[in-house]
Design an enzyme around this catalytic site. Structure first.
Site, PDB file in Angstrom:
ATOM      1  N   ARG A 295      24.456 -39.820 -75.387  1.00 60.68           N
ATOM      2  CA  ARG A 295      24.510 -38.795 -76.436  1.00 60.68           C
ATOM      3  C   ARG A 295      25.857 -38.805 -77.156  1.00 60.68           C
ATOM      4  O   ARG A 295      25.929 -38.597 -78.359  1.00 60.68           O
ATOM      5  CB  ARG A 295      24.257 -37.410 -75.840  1.00 60.68           C
ATOM      6  CG  ARG A 295      22.800 -37.109 -75.564  1.00 60.68           C
ATOM      7  CD  ARG A 295      22.552 -35.623 -75.439  1.00 60.68           C
ATOM      8  NE  ARG A 295      21.178 -35.368 -75.011  1.00 60.68           N
ATOM      9  CZ  ARG A 295      20.834 -35.049 -73.778  1.00 60.68           C
ATOM     10  NH1 ARG A 295      21.764 -34.938 -72.834  1.00 60.68           N
ATOM     11  NH2 ARG A 295      19.576 -34.824 -73.463  1.00 60.68           N
ATOM     12  N   GLY A 296      26.931 -39.002 -76.412  1.00 63.75           N
ATOM     13  CA  GLY A 296      28.269 -39.022 -77.013  1.00 63.75           C
ATOM     14  C   GLY A 296      28.400 -40.107 -78.070  1.00 63.75           C
ATOM     15  O   GLY A 296      28.942 -39.864 -79.163  1.00 63.75           O
TER      16      GLY A 296
END
Length: 356
Positions: A295-296
């Site tokens: 996600r980052g």
């Protein structure tokens, strides 16, 4: 004289309650940037705003909603359905389009929905009238807050005090863009595309790391210490409270300019590119910081593109990434629920080594 008073009361009732102008907000640049990027690209995944009490969190969030241009919706539709985008339409609108060439539409302000702390799951998701469905064979759906927030902003104040189960529902809907309600074998599905904005005071507790990671960005705000800035903030607020319409007129040009920039950035966003080498560097930063999952990486790429679009560019450069990466990663470093969120120092150290 009586008639005159009635006219004045009618005019005041018809007037929309004024909202403090976004461009008049002093300081809190992190929060303002995170909100701007999320309205340019809602797929960033929302923003969690944590900070001291009385720092203008609610004021800023309402101000960004008021800044956005009106949206076109299908008239009398419960879900703010888009008249031509299938991903933003309810099933009933889709079936009407298949049987008819034209549906009446209207323009509305971007929905700004507040979720109260005591809200139940039915209030958030909506309910199906089982009795009517069984007795009359009619599927009747009472829309909840997720339906009202479609194509708008859903704001949860004190989100860290909200039941984890409800936070899960909000994050799932925000990520998928859909809300599904199932009761006794009857199912209703509707679009729920919104920018999720949560705010809270860290002194009252943090969200679990698993939930926090689902927010696209995390902005920290602190009480302004500089006396001259504090005076300026107080003066701006006093001016607005004494005569909001004069204050709005004073900032009209700046508001219009920012509104135009947001619209232009939204239109430019699909054309913005980011080089492979820069994508590798983003992933290198995430790997070095031991960020769980991807996600980052995804959010940083999206946020950098949105920032480049906002800055009137079609290609992301290294400074765009440096501007947004702390907002995208700082809340993903916390592995233990008892740990505090990094203020950005760890992220900045790694960024300085890799993005030079």
């Amino acid at each position: 004289m009586c008639e005159f008073n009635i006219i004045i009361v009618t005019i005041l009732k018809d007037k929309v309650r004024p909202v403090f102008p976004f461009t008049a907000i002093v300081g809190q640049e992190e929060m303002k940037l995170a909100l701007l990027l999320n309205v340019i690209d809602p797929k960033i995944g929302g923003v969690m705003i944590m900070g001291d009490r009385g720092t203008g969190k609610s004021t800023t969030i309402r101000a960004i909603a008021d800044l956005l241009p009106k949206i076109e919706v299908v008239q009398d539709d419960l879900f703010n359905s888009h008249p031509s985008d299938y991903d933003l339409m309810s099933d009933s609108v889709k079936s009407q389009i298949e049987s008819s060439n034209h549906l009446p539409t209207r323009f509305i302000d971007v929905p700004m929905v507040d979720l109260p702390l005591g809200a139940t799951e039915d209030r958030v998701c909506g309910t199906i009238d089982i009795e009517k469905a069984l007795s009359e064979g009619v599927k009747t759906f009472e829309p909840g807050l997720l339906a009202k927030a479609n194509r708008g902003i859903l704001y949860v104040d004190e989100v860290n005090l909200l039941d984890d189960h409800l936070v899960d529902i909000l994050l799932d809907a925000a990520a998928s863009g859909w809300n599904t309600v199932e009761r006794e074998g009857i199912s209703v599905r509707h679009p729920a595309r919104f920018v999720l904005v949560g705010s809270g005071n860290p002194e009252e507790g943090e969200l679990r790391p698993q939930l926090l990671d689902r927010f696209g960005m995390h902005a920290e705000i602190r009480t302004v210490k500089e006396p001259s800035l504090r005076v300026k903030i107080v003066e701006q607020r006093s001016k607005f409270d004494s005569n909001p319409y004069i204050c709005l007129e004073e900032f009209r040009d700046k508001q219009d300019e920012l509104k135009s920039s947001i619209i232009a950035a939204q239109q430019r966003l699909p054309d913005v590119k980011i080089d492979y080498d820069l994508r590798v560097k983003i992933s290198e930063v995430c790997g070095t910081l031991d960020v769980d999952g991807l996600r980052g990486d995804i959010v940083t790429n999206r946020a950098a593109k949105a920032y480049a679009a906002y800055k009137n560019k079609t290609k992301v450069d290294i400074n765009d990434i440096k501007t947004v990466i702390t907002l995208c990663l700082r809340h993903r470093l916390r592995k233990d629920p008892l740990e505090t969120i990094d203020s950005g120092y760890k992220v900045q150290q790694v960024v300085d080594n890799i993005l030079n």
